[in-house]
Design a protein around this motif. Structure first.
Motif, PDB file in Angstrom:
ATOM      1  N   ILE A 165      47.879  67.793   0.578  1.00 48.16           N
ATOM      2  CA  ILE A 165      47.432  66.572   0.128  1.00 48.16           C
ATOM      3  C   ILE A 165      47.304  65.651   0.336  1.00 48.16           C
ATOM      4  O   ILE A 165      48.507  65.459   1.366  1.00 48.16           O
ATOM      5  N   ILE A 166      46.132  64.356   1.671  1.00 46.75           N
ATOM      6  CA  ILE A 166      46.155  64.155   2.336  1.00 46.75           C
ATOM      7  C   ILE A 166      45.734  62.429   1.356  1.00 46.75           C
ATOM      8  O   ILE A 166      45.648  61.316   2.186  1.00 46.75           O
ATOM      9  N   ARG A 167      45.314  62.391   0.011  1.00 46.68           N
ATOM     10  CA  ARG A 167      45.749  61.753  -0.315  1.00 46.68           C
ATOM     11  C   ARG A 167      45.912  61.318  -1.741  1.00 46.68           C
ATOM     12  O   ARG A 167      46.065  62.396  -2.651  1.00 46.68           O
ATOM     13  N   ILE A 204      51.716  62.831  -0.736  1.00 40.97           N
ATOM     14  CA  ILE A 204      50.974  63.347   0.388  1.00 40.97           C
ATOM     15  C   ILE A 204      51.674  63.929   0.901  1.00 40.97           C
ATOM     16  O   ILE A 204      52.613  63.955   1.316  1.00 40.97           O
ATOM     17  N   GLY A 205      51.656  64.753   1.753  1.00 37.75           N
ATOM     18  CA  GLY A 205      51.771  66.017   2.680  1.00 37.75           C
ATOM     19  C   GLY A 205      52.370  67.044   1.988  1.00 37.75           C
ATOM     20  O   GLY A 205      52.563  68.232   2.950  1.00 37.75           O
ATOM     21  N   ARG A 206      52.213  66.795   0.613  1.00 34.30           N
ATOM     22  CA  ARG A 206      52.969  68.278   0.372  1.00 34.30           C
ATOM     23  C   ARG A 206      51.863  69.273  -0.173  1.00 34.30           C
ATOM     24  O   ARG A 206      50.771  69.093   0.020  1.00 34.30           O
ATOM     25  N   ILE A 207      52.157  70.300   0.194  1.00 36.69           N
ATOM     26  CA  ILE A 207      51.382  71.645   0.404  1.00 36.69           C
ATOM     27  C   ILE A 207      51.412  72.212  -1.953  1.00 36.69           C
ATOM     28  O   ILE A 207      52.017  72.322  -1.831  1.00 36.69           O
ATOM     29  N   ALA A 209      37.732  65.983  -1.926  1.00 35.83           N
ATOM     30  CA  ALA A 209      38.245  65.173  -0.280  1.00 35.83           C
ATOM     31  C   ALA A 209      39.237  65.081  -0.410  1.00 35.83           C
ATOM     32  O   ALA A 209      39.655  64.237   1.085  1.00 35.83           O
ATOM     33  N   TRP A 210      40.667  64.838  -0.953  1.00 31.14           N
ATOM     34  CA  TRP A 210      41.773  64.163  -0.964  1.00 31.14           C
ATOM     35  C   TRP A 210      42.852  65.622  -0.461  1.00 31.14           C
ATOM     36  O   TRP A 210      43.404  65.462  -0.082  1.00 31.14           O
ATOM     37  N   LEU A 211      41.889  66.488  -0.342  1.00 33.31           N
ATOM     38  CA  LEU A 211      42.658  68.036  -0.242  1.00 33.31           C
ATOM     39  C   LEU A 211      42.222  68.439   1.493  1.00 33.31           C
ATOM     40  O   LEU A 211      40.988  68.497   2.065  1.00 33.31           O
ATOM     41  N   GLN A 212      43.368  68.749   2.651  1.00 31.77           N
ATOM     42  CA  GLN A 212      42.851  69.212   3.925  1.00 31.77           C
ATOM     43  C   GLN A 212      42.952  70.885   3.865  1.00 31.77           C
ATOM     44  O   GLN A 212      44.593  71.456   3.839  1.00 31.77           O
ATOM     45  N   PRO A 213      42.519  72.388   3.675  1.00 28.03           N
ATOM     46  CA  PRO A 213      42.779  73.075   3.824  1.00 28.03           C
ATOM     47  C   PRO A 213      44.017  73.145   5.332  1.00 28.03           C
ATOM     48  O   PRO A 213      43.174  72.802   6.351  1.00 28.03           O
ATOM     49  N   ILE A 214      44.457  73.705   4.775  1.00 27.21           N
ATOM     50  CA  ILE A 214      45.390  75.445   6.071  1.00 27.21           C
ATOM     51  C   ILE A 214      45.082  76.582   6.404  1.00 27.21           C
ATOM     52  O   ILE A 214      44.862  76.699   6.050  1.00 27.21           O
ATOM     53  N   ARG A 215      44.095  76.075   7.689  1.00 32.87           N
ATOM     54  CA  ARG A 215      43.765  76.814   8.611  1.00 32.87           C
ATOM     55  C   ARG A 215      44.033  77.479  10.087  1.00 32.87           C
ATOM     56  O   ARG A 215      44.172  78.945  10.218  1.00 32.87           O
ATOM     57  N   SER A 216      44.120  76.929  10.720  1.00 27.09           N
ATOM     58  CA  SER A 216      44.769  77.103  12.032  1.00 27.09           C
ATOM     59  C   SER A 216      44.791  76.426  12.693  1.00 27.09           C
ATOM     60  O   SER A 216      45.441  75.009  12.326  1.00 27.09           O
ATOM     61  N   GLU A 217      45.959  76.166  13.385  1.00 30.13           N
ATOM     62  CA  GLU A 217      46.999  75.407  15.012  1.00 30.13           C
ATOM     63  C   GLU A 217      45.431  74.152  15.486  1.00 30.13           C
ATOM     64  O   GLU A 217      46.185  73.242  14.948  1.00 30.13           O
ATOM     65  N   VAL A 218      44.270  74.222  15.355  1.00 30.62           N
ATOM     66  CA  VAL A 218      43.902  72.616  15.938  1.00 30.62           C
ATOM     67  C   VAL A 218      43.399  72.257  14.698  1.00 30.62           C
ATOM     68  O   VAL A 218      43.952  70.798  14.464  1.00 30.62           O
ATOM     69  N   GLU A 219      43.298  72.833  13.355  1.00 30.11           N
ATOM     70  CA  GLU A 219      42.862  71.914  12.334  1.00 30.11           C
ATOM     71  C   GLU A 219      43.792  71.066  11.843  1.00 30.11           C
ATOM     72  O   GLU A 219      44.808  70.639  11.485  1.00 30.11           O
TER      73      GLU A 219
END
Length: 108
Positions: free
Chosen positions: A13-15, A24-27, A80-90
């Protein structure tokens, strides 16, 4: 329309709604189908990866409560309020985005 998340993946959660910024920051696990929710845009059902209590915003009453959340609570979050967890760069980009969100929240 390109979505950030896909059904079944984990995301940060980013927003969050005012009063629930502690989330914010929870998975979370993203669940579909995605729905188009005005004015937020594409929206997913989300569920926690553990039963740790977290802030829950009740929109109609405007209240915030702290409780364990499950998929049965039918919590919706805009894509838009979520950031998927996919790779080290992301993940590095995500860390920067979360830090920026926290700084914006502190300045508000």
């Amino acid at each position: 329309m390109e979505l950030r998340c896909r059904e079944g993946e984990l995301a940060f959660i980013i927003r969050e709604e005012p009063g629930c910024e502690s989330n914010i920051g929870r998975i979370v696990t993203v669940s579909g189908p995605v729905i188009n929710c005005y004015p937020c845009g594409p929206t997913w059902l989300i569920g926690p990866v553990n039963l740790e209590p977290w802030s829950f915003c009740e929109y109609r009453g405007g209240s915030v409560s702290i409780k364990p959340i499950t998929f049965e609570d039918r919590i919706e979050h805009p894509d838009a309020w979520l950031q998927p967890i996919r790779s080290e760069v992301e993940s590095e980009q995500l860390t920067q985005e979360i830090e920026n969100q926290l700084l914006v929240g502190e300045g508000a």
